[in-house]
Design a protein around this motif. Structure first.
Motif, PDB file in Angstrom:
ATOM      1  N   GLY A   1      45.823  34.542  36.089  1.00  0.00           N
ATOM      2  CA  GLY A   1      44.783  34.959  37.017  1.00  0.00           C
ATOM      3  C   GLY A   1      45.331  35.803  38.146  1.00  0.00           C
ATOM      4  O   GLY A   1      44.721  36.814  38.545  1.00  0.00           O
ATOM      5  N   ARG A   2      46.486  35.407  38.655  1.00  0.00           N
ATOM      6  CA  ARG A   2      47.117  36.190  39.720  1.00  0.00           C
ATOM      7  C   ARG A   2      47.497  37.580  39.214  1.00  0.00           C
ATOM      8  O   ARG A   2      47.331  38.581  39.911  1.00  0.00           O
ATOM      9  CB  ARG A   2      48.354  35.457  40.233  1.00  0.00           C
ATOM     10  N   LEU A   3      48.026  37.622  37.994  1.00  0.00           N
ATOM     11  CA  LEU A   3      48.409  38.910  37.420  1.00  0.00           C
ATOM     12  C   LEU A   3      47.183  39.794  37.207  1.00  0.00           C
ATOM     13  O   LEU A   3      47.217  41.004  37.476  1.00  0.00           O
ATOM     14  CB  LEU A   3      49.136  38.686  36.102  1.00  0.00           C
ATOM     15  N   ALA A   4      46.088  39.197  36.755  1.00  0.00           N
ATOM     16  CA  ALA A   4      44.857  39.966  36.536  1.00  0.00           C
ATOM     17  C   ALA A   4      44.361  40.582  37.841  1.00  0.00           C
ATOM     18  O   ALA A   4      43.919  41.739  37.868  1.00  0.00           O
ATOM     19  CB  ALA A   4      43.785  39.066  35.928  1.00  0.00           C
ATOM     20  N   ARG A   5      44.436  39.808  38.928  1.00  0.00           N
ATOM     21  CA  ARG A   5      44.008  40.351  40.226  1.00  0.00           C
ATOM     22  C   ARG A   5      44.924  41.482  40.674  1.00  0.00           C
ATOM     23  O   ARG A   5      44.469  42.462  41.267  1.00  0.00           O
ATOM     24  CB  ARG A   5      43.974  39.223  41.269  1.00  0.00           C
TER      25      ARG A   5
END
Length: 281
Positions: free
Chosen positions: A200-204
C-alpha cells in the motif's frame, strides 16, 4: 545536456558507446565521447615527440569510438588527467554518464575497480554502467524503490527512461522483518498482512508517476529479504535497472549502498545509479 561516454579503446567501452548512441537518440541529446590522457610529470628533458605520440593515441581512441557511433556525430574530447577526476568533472555538464564494465588504461577494471567506483559514487548526474552480453535489448525498466522522499529522483529517471523506450516499469520493494514482526509471527500473525502494508505504501508512492505517465504500464513487486537478489531476478528480462546511490564526502570515500554494488557487479543488463542524497565536496 549530453550523453557522455568514457572511452579508452577497450571493447567494453565501445559497447558503452553503442548503448549511448541509442540513449542520446531517445533523449534527443548530443553524444559526447571523452578520453582521459595519462598525465606526465613535467620534465625538461622529456621528448616532445613522446607527448605528441600520446596525444595522437588518445585521438585514435576517440576516432575509433566515433566510427562505432556511426551517424551519431559525437563531440570528441581529450582531457589530460586521472580518469575518475576527468569523468566526475564531465558529469557536471552531462545528462547521463555512460561507462563500460571493463576497460584499459584510463578506465581500467570498470564495475569492480577504483575508477568506476569513484565515478559512480561522485558523479553529479546519473551514471549508467553498461553490463550484459547484449546491453541494447527490449524489456521493462526495473527500479528499486526503498521508500520515502529519497525514492523520488530514482522513480523520476525510471519512468522517464521507460516512457522514452515505450516499455513498462517494474517497481521492486523489499523489506526485512524486524524484532516486532518476528514476535507477531510467533503469535500467529500472518506476515502477508505486512506485505500488504508495504504494498500500500508503495502504491501511494507510485501514484503520482502513474498519473504523469499514463501510457507506462506498472508492475509492483513486494517481497521480503534482499533487495539485490530481488532486483537481479527481475533484471534477467530488463532493458535497464535503476537504483539509488547514497551521497559521498570525498573523492576517495565510497558511500554507495550494497544493493548498488551488487548490481554493478552482477546485473545482466545496464545499471543506472541515481544519487538520492546531497553530496558534499
Amino acid at each position: 545536456m549530453t550523453v557522455t561516454v568514457g572511452v579508452d579503446g577497450s571493447e567494453s567501452a565501445l559497447e558503452a558507446v553503442r548503448w549511448a548512441v541509442e540513449e542520446a537518440r531517445t533523449r534527443g541529446e548530443r553524444l559526447r565521447l571523452v578520453h582521459a590522457e595519462t598525465p606526465l610529470f613535467d620534465a625538461p628533458d622529456l621528448d616532445r615527440k613522446v607527448r605528441a605520440r600520446l596525444n595522437d593515441q588518445a585521438w585514435q581512441v576517440l576516432r575509433e569510438a566515433a566510427r562505432v557511433a556511426g551517424d551519431g556525430e559525437p563531440e570528441l574530447h581529450v582531457e589530460v588527467g586521472a580518469a575518475a577526476e576527468v569523468l566526475v568533472a564531465e558529469s557536471t555538464r552531462a545528462g547521463v554518464l555512460v561507462l563500460g564494465t571493463r576497460g584499459l588504461g584510463g578506465f581500467g577494471a570498470l564495475a569492480v575497480g577504483s575508477t568506476a567506483i569513484a565515478v559512480t559514487a561522485h558523479a553529479s548526474c546519473p551514471v549508467v554502467v553498461v553490463r550484459g552480453e547484449k546491453p541494447a535489448r527490449p524489456g521493462p525498466v526495473v527500479v528499486g524503490v526503498h521508500g520515502g522522499p529519497h525514492s523520488v529522483p530514482v522513480l523520476a529517471h525510471a519512468f522517464e527512461e521507460a516512457a522514452a523506450r515505450g516499455v513498462g516499469v517494474v517497481a521492486v520493494h523489499t523489506w526485512h522483518p524486524v524484532v516486532g514482526d518476528v514476535v507477531a509471527l510467533s503469535a500467529g500473525v500472518d506476515l502477508a498482512e505486512y506485505d500488504a502494508l508495504h504494498g500500500g505504501r508503495l502504491a501511494r508512492l507510485l501514484s503520482p508517476w502513474r498519473t504523469r505517465y499514463r501510457d507506462v504500464p506498472v508492475e509492483v513487486v513486494v517481497g521480503r529479504g534482499s533487495a539485490s537478489v530481488a532486483l537481479l531476478e527481475r533484471a534477467e528480462d530488463a532493458a535497464l535497472v535503476v537504483v539509488g546511490g547514497r551521497g559521498h564526502n570525498s573523492l576517495t570515500g565510497l558511500l554507495l549502498g550494497s544493493t548498488s554494488h551488487a548490481l554493478l557487479h552482477h546485473a545482466p543488463c545496464p545499471v543506472m545509479v541515481v544519487h538520492t542524497e546531497p553530496r558534499n565536496t
